[in-house]
Design a protein around this motif. Structure first.
Motif, PDB file in Angstrom:
ATOM      1  N   ASP A  68       6.517  14.886 -49.372  1.00 57.34           N
ATOM      2  CA  ASP A  68       5.318  15.713 -49.483  1.00 57.34           C
ATOM      3  C   ASP A  68       4.082  14.814 -49.615  1.00 57.34           C
ATOM      4  OD1 ASP A  68       3.900  18.086 -49.578  1.00 57.34           O
ATOM      5  OD2 ASP A  68       4.109  18.283 -51.745  1.00 57.34           O
ATOM      6  N   VAL A  69       3.320  14.923 -50.681  1.00 56.65           N
ATOM      7  CA  VAL A  69       2.099  14.120 -50.817  1.00 56.65           C
ATOM      8  C   VAL A  69       2.381  12.720 -51.367  1.00 56.65           C
ATOM      9  CG1 VAL A  69       0.630  16.143 -51.120  1.00 56.65           C
ATOM     10  CG2 VAL A  69       1.559  14.994 -53.150  1.00 56.65           C
ATOM     11  N   VAL A 108      16.256   3.895 -40.685  1.00 54.65           N
ATOM     12  CA  VAL A 108      15.481   5.092 -41.021  1.00 54.65           C
ATOM     13  C   VAL A 108      16.453   6.262 -41.138  1.00 54.65           C
ATOM     14  CG1 VAL A 108      13.610   6.637 -40.312  1.00 54.65           C
ATOM     15  CG2 VAL A 108      13.522   4.215 -39.694  1.00 54.65           C
ATOM     16  N   THR A 120       8.636   9.163 -47.818  1.00 58.10           N
ATOM     17  CA  THR A 120       7.507  10.067 -47.991  1.00 58.10           C
ATOM     18  C   THR A 120       8.059  11.413 -48.403  1.00 58.10           C
ATOM     19  OG1 THR A 120       6.197   8.939 -46.321  1.00 58.10           O
ATOM     20  CG2 THR A 120       5.584  11.202 -46.825  1.00 58.10           C
ATOM     21  N   THR A 139      -1.310  11.363 -52.252  1.00 59.03           N
ATOM     22  CA  THR A 139      -2.480  11.612 -51.403  1.00 59.03           C
ATOM     23  C   THR A 139      -2.819  13.094 -51.521  1.00 59.03           C
ATOM     24  OG1 THR A 139      -1.667   9.884 -49.932  1.00 59.03           O
ATOM     25  CG2 THR A 139      -3.367  11.356 -49.046  1.00 59.03           C
ATOM     26  N   ILE A 196      13.680   5.122 -45.800  1.00 55.36           N
ATOM     27  CA  ILE A 196      13.875   3.884 -45.044  1.00 55.36           C
ATOM     28  C   ILE A 196      14.455   2.840 -45.990  1.00 55.36           C
ATOM     29  CG2 ILE A 196      12.703   2.035 -43.780  1.00 55.36           C
ATOM     30  CD1 ILE A 196      10.622   4.074 -42.872  1.00 55.36           C
ATOM     31  N   ARG A 206       0.210  -4.152 -42.972  1.00 55.92           N
ATOM     32  CA  ARG A 206       0.226  -3.130 -44.010  1.00 55.92           C
ATOM     33  C   ARG A 206       0.154  -1.723 -43.429  1.00 55.92           C
ATOM     34  NH1 ARG A 206      -3.994  -2.618 -49.190  1.00 55.92           N
ATOM     35  NH2 ARG A 206      -3.058  -0.726 -50.011  1.00 55.92           N
ATOM     36  N   VAL A 207       1.017  -0.849 -43.941  1.00 55.13           N
ATOM     37  CA  VAL A 207       0.942   0.571 -43.599  1.00 55.13           C
ATOM     38  C   VAL A 207       0.263   1.284 -44.765  1.00 55.13           C
ATOM     39  CG1 VAL A 207       2.227   2.697 -43.210  1.00 55.13           C
ATOM     40  CG2 VAL A 207       2.993   0.583 -42.145  1.00 55.13           C
ATOM     41  N   ASN A 219       7.902   7.325 -36.923  1.00 51.42           N
ATOM     42  CA  ASN A 219       8.076   7.034 -38.350  1.00 51.42           C
ATOM     43  C   ASN A 219       7.415   5.689 -38.656  1.00 51.42           C
ATOM     44  OD1 ASN A 219       9.987   4.873 -37.804  1.00 51.42           O
ATOM     45  ND2 ASN A 219      11.488   6.492 -37.337  1.00 51.42           N
ATOM     46  N   GLN A 220       7.534   5.243 -39.924  1.00 48.54           N
ATOM     47  CA  GLN A 220       6.810   4.027 -40.304  1.00 48.54           C
ATOM     48  C   GLN A 220       7.358   2.776 -39.624  1.00 48.54           C
ATOM     49  OE1 GLN A 220       5.604   3.515 -44.323  1.00 48.54           O
ATOM     50  NE2 GLN A 220       5.252   5.688 -44.637  1.00 48.54           N
ATOM     51  N   ASN A 221       8.642   2.768 -39.275  1.00 50.30           N
ATOM     52  CA  ASN A 221       9.182   1.610 -38.559  1.00 50.30           C
ATOM     53  C   ASN A 221       8.627   1.520 -37.140  1.00 50.30           C
ATOM     54  OD1 ASN A 221      10.620   0.705 -40.728  1.00 50.30           O
ATOM     55  ND2 ASN A 221      12.636   0.857 -39.766  1.00 50.30           N
ATOM     56  N   GLU A 235      -0.455  14.808 -42.356  1.00 56.10           N
ATOM     57  CA  GLU A 235      -0.022  13.542 -42.950  1.00 56.10           C
ATOM     58  C   GLU A 235      -0.416  12.434 -41.978  1.00 56.10           C
ATOM     59  OE1 GLU A 235       4.212  13.982 -44.664  1.00 56.10           O
ATOM     60  OE2 GLU A 235       3.916  15.694 -43.354  1.00 56.10           O
ATOM     61  N   ARG A 295      -1.093   5.032 -46.196  1.00 55.97           N
ATOM     62  CA  ARG A 295      -1.240   6.480 -46.053  1.00 55.97           C
ATOM     63  C   ARG A 295      -2.705   6.790 -46.283  1.00 55.97           C
ATOM     64  NH1 ARG A 295       2.187  11.038 -47.826  1.00 55.97           N
ATOM     65  NH2 ARG A 295       1.031  12.940 -47.348  1.00 55.97           N
ATOM     66  N   ILE A 296      -3.328   7.555 -45.386  1.00 52.92           N
ATOM     67  CA  ILE A 296      -4.743   7.863 -45.574  1.00 52.92           C
ATOM     68  C   ILE A 296      -4.944   9.351 -45.805  1.00 52.92           C
ATOM     69  CG2 ILE A 296      -5.608   5.822 -44.378  1.00 52.92           C
ATOM     70  CD1 ILE A 296      -6.094   7.554 -41.936  1.00 52.92           C
ATOM     71  N   SER A 297      -6.047   9.660 -46.431  1.00 49.04           N
ATOM     72  CA  SER A 297      -6.352  11.049 -46.749  1.00 49.04           C
ATOM     73  C   SER A 297      -6.685  11.803 -45.475  1.00 49.04           C
ATOM     74  CB  SER A 297      -7.536  11.079 -47.703  1.00 49.04           C
ATOM     75  OG  SER A 297      -8.118  12.355 -47.691  1.00 49.04           O
ATOM     76  N   TRP A 322      -0.910   8.026 -41.377  1.00 49.70           N
ATOM     77  CA  TRP A 322      -0.707   6.636 -41.793  1.00 49.70           C
ATOM     78  C   TRP A 322      -1.383   5.722 -40.797  1.00 49.70           C
ATOM     79  CZ3 TRP A 322       2.941  10.425 -41.841  1.00 49.70           C
ATOM     80  CH2 TRP A 322       3.601  10.688 -43.058  1.00 49.70           C
ATOM     81  N   GLN A 333       2.117   6.279 -54.181  1.00 48.51           N
ATOM     82  CA  GLN A 333       0.784   6.818 -53.922  1.00 48.51           C
ATOM     83  C   GLN A 333       0.895   8.323 -53.745  1.00 48.51           C
ATOM     84  OE1 GLN A 333      -1.806   4.862 -50.976  1.00 48.51           O
ATOM     85  NE2 GLN A 333      -2.405   6.882 -50.254  1.00 48.51           N
ATOM     86  N   ASP A 347       4.104   8.919 -51.381  1.00 45.57           N
ATOM     87  CA  ASP A 347       4.745   7.824 -50.656  1.00 45.57           C
ATOM     88  C   ASP A 347       5.271   6.881 -51.735  1.00 45.57           C
ATOM     89  OD1 ASP A 347       2.950   9.016 -48.630  1.00 45.57           O
ATOM     90  OD2 ASP A 347       3.710   7.381 -47.390  1.00 45.57           O
ATOM     91  N   VAL A 402       0.473  -0.484 -52.578  1.00 42.48           N
ATOM     92  CA  VAL A 402      -0.517   0.562 -52.325  1.00 42.48           C
ATOM     93  C   VAL A 402      -1.917   0.263 -52.857  1.00 42.48           C
ATOM     94  CG1 VAL A 402       1.132   2.486 -52.148  1.00 42.48           C
ATOM     95  CG2 VAL A 402       0.284   1.828 -54.405  1.00 42.48           C
TER      96      VAL A 402
END
Lengths: 398, 264
Positions: free
Chosen positions: A210-211, A151, A208, A256, A156, B118-119, B256-258, B108, B121-123, B110, A254, A213, A116
């Motif tokens: 909630d906020v 998943v 993930t 967020t 995951i 790279r994944v 999802n992230q995959n 939420e 998470r963004i604000s 990503w 992380q 990861d 991260v």
């Protein structure tokens, strides 16, 4: 032509038309030209003040079976004016991915990223760094693997079987910047008798919540960062990479929360009766609409710490890092990035300033400035004290 | 004359006049009814896929294009899920964006960066920031949910030859870049025809016009053309949608992230 034949011909042509429609292909990539100008006299007489190099990175992708199967081939090659070690090629990816009902299987050479934080990637261990490319160690060599991923509601899970080890690349004797002594990259030492054929394993859970990861991982195998042992080979003094066997637990997380990203990476590494802890963490705060404009300003502060102190192989054993990223959010995607690191043990600094923008639809131009300031010979940065440089990259994407 | 008055005087005067003209209670209730009907007419579409071409034009008339493919999944009682894949400009090709939007609270999000695999998470507090350098903010592109705003019915008006309601929508989220939006909704099908966006100082910032509406599954209307004009900078962004498909078989497992990592 009789009716049976005609029927067969029709069936065949419709089959081949279907097969053609089902396989999707894609080609992309970039070619780049890079120039470096060093601002001081070199430390070693065979080093030059200017360097040019060109690189290419094409990528092909095929998808079939309703996109449940795909194959990606990504190649990389660079020619460098002065450094024979930096003139090199690699298969970045050559992997088949199959998406099953519960499990996704990925087989071949791939690139995997964990973590991260921005200034250091402490927990990222699957791929070897192509260090001769750039000091930031973000370029990676393709890692052969079998990876199963699933998943679930609770996260995951990834299992990695890594049957072959890739050695780290280092700048050659004519390269700049380089380590004070040449690295004998052709004569590495391994703790394992299986050498580069040792089979490594890794397991990672991420989710993930909630906020948050969060990722938790375990790795058992050959260390990616070698110890560099002084050695004489053919009467020449140099550094011999030694790759020990390690076990490592890692956590990355992380949070967020509105404009704040709170980040933490930590490892516990065990080797031959010895173990140590290292961590790297900090935050990133983004000001959206900076100074009433469309731009975003991101401010980062990170701290890296390693229990081994000065014995650490990491550059960030007790370092404070500050970064600022200005994204103009304009048509040209103009960006300005600045990073300063301060080593609290050695009182040394390094500075990176990077500006980039797009011209037209395909060309990206970036200008980097790197400055190093160190007075203590024990510091890794000391070897770079005369290697301040300005770099211009022209990258054409297709 | 208007310029001489501070903004708050304008707001106060307007509010006073509005208060005299129509009972505030009735206008809020009618506004909410219209918003609820807008949402009701767009429930049950399930999933969709579409392609979008974005044409950015600056004040000097220079333009630049971006191409994006978008997969969307309807989530009942909450914001939708979406996966966007960037095809151009070429240097961002392969970048993908996963978003779980929420009716209440932060989304939420990503981002997948292919160069590093790279994944990130963004604000989501960037909702007032521009999407890919365009005149659309992130918040202009997320799914419409009734709890995101409070409402006021303003008046009836004819627009594009259609009878329409004009309502005012006031964002609940404090991170929104707007004090309010004025929305024209046609009476026959409750389709948004035009939106005026007012910035944090309540000055007119942008106007969005939606045209070329097409109906899918005999029920759901989508505008194939959206034009956003920024009155303060002179810049504009046009979105041209194409190849809308519904019932494409997308499920929750496709977001999802995959799936983000292998989106291309």
């Amino acid at each position: 032509m009789n009716k049976t034949m005609m029927g067969l011909a029709l069936a065949l042509s419709s089959f081949s038309a279907n097969a053609q429609a089902e396989t999707e292909t894609d080609f992309r990539g970039n070619v780049s030209l890079q120039g470096r100008a060093f601002l001081s006299e070199p430390l070693f007489p065979n080093q030059e003040d200017y360097n040019l190099s060109v690189a290419a990175q094409p990528e092909w992708n095929w998808q079939w079976n309703d996109r449940r199967d795909s194959f990606t081939l990504e190649l990389f090659g660079r020619w460098d004016q002065n450094d024979g070690e930096r003139t090199h090629a690699d298969i970045r990816q050559a992997a088949w991915i199959h998406v099953g009902e519960e499990i996704e299987t990925r087989v071949g050479l791939r690139r995997v990223f964990w973590g991260v934080t921005e200034f250091q990637h402490l927990v990222d261990i699957i791929n070897q760094s192509d260090l001769v490319e750039d000091l930031d160690a973000e370029d990676k060599l393709g890692q052969p693997m079998i990876n199963f991923s699933t998943v679930q509601d609770w996260g995951i899970v990834d299992l990695y079987i890594l049957p072959y080890f890739r050695e780290r690349t280092f700048a050659g004797a004519d390269g700049r910047p380089r380590l004070p002594l040449p690295v004998f990259v052709d004569d590495p030492l391994y703790e394992s008798d299986d050498e580069e054929k040792h089979i490594d394993y890794a397991l990672r859970w991420s989710n993930t919540i909630d906020v948050f990861d969060v990722g938790v991982a375990y790795f058992d195998g050959t260390a990616r960062d070698p110890l560099l042992l002084p050695a004489f080979i053919n009467g020449e003094l140099g550094l011999r990479p030694y790759y020990p066997q390690i076990e490592r637990f890692s956590v990355d997380a992380q949070a967020t929360i509105e404009s704040w990203l709170w980040k933490l990476e930590a490892i516990h590494q065990h080797r031959d009766g010895e173990s140590f802890v290292a961590m790297h963490g900090g935050f990133e705060y983004t000001i959206v609409g900076f100074m009433e404009s469309a731009a975003d300003l991101g401010l980062l502060i990170e701290y890296g710490w390693d229990e081994r102190d000065e014995q650490s192989t990491s550059l960030f054993q007790n370092d404070l890092l500050f970064g600022a990223r200005l994204a103009m959010n304009d048509m040209a995607s103009s960006e300005l990035l600045m990073g300063i690191s301060r080593d609290l043990d050695y009182d040394s600094h390094s500075l990176l300033v990077e500006g980039s923008r797009r011209f037209g639809q395909n060309l990206v131009v970036s200008i980097d400035l790197r400055l190093f300031d160190s007075d203590e010979p024990e510091d890794v940065l000391y070897g770079l004290r005369r290697d301040d440089y300005l770099q211009v990259d022209l990258e054409y994407y297709f | 004359m208007k310029k001489l008055l501070p903004n708050w005087v304008n707001v106060a005067l307007t509010s006073a006049l509005l208060a005299l003209a129509i009972p505030a209670h009735a206008s809020a209730e009618k506004g909410l009814e219209i918003a609820k009907e807008m949402k009701a007419r767009d429930i049950g579409w399930g999933d969709s896929q579409a392609e979008m071409k974005m044409i950015l034009t600056n004040k000097q008339g220079e333009s630049s294009e971006r191409e994006i493919r978008i997969q969307s999944l309807e989530v009942q009682q909450d914001g939708d899920k979406s996966l966007s894949i960037f095809d151009s400009p070429q240097d961002v090709k392969g970048t993908a964006f996963l978003s779980f939007s929420h009716a209440v609270g932060d989304d939420e999000q990503w981002l997948f960066l292919p160069a590093l695999s790279r994944v990130k998470r963004i604000s989501s507090s960037n909702k007032s920031g521009p999407f890919m350098g365009s005149e659309f903010a992130y918040e202009d592109l997320t799914s419409f949910e009734v709890p995101k705003y409070t409402y006021n019915y303003l008046r009836d008006e004819n627009i594009n030859g259609l009878d329409a309601y004009v309502i005012e929508t006031i964002p609940v989220d404090k991170n929104s870049g707007y004090t309010r939006r004025v929305v024209w909704v046609d009476k026959a099908h409750y389709r948004v025809q035009k939106i005026e966006f007012y910035d944090r100082r309540n000055a007119l910032l942008k106007t969005l016009t939606m045209t070329d509406y097409q109906q899918y599954l005999d029920k759901y209307w989508r505008p194939l053309n959206m034009l956003m004009v920024n009155h303060q900078t002179g810049k504009k962004t046009e979105l041209n949608w194409s190849n809308f498909r519904f019932n494409t078989g997308l499920k929750d497992e496709d977001f999802n992230q995959n799936t983000l990592k292998r989106a291309r």
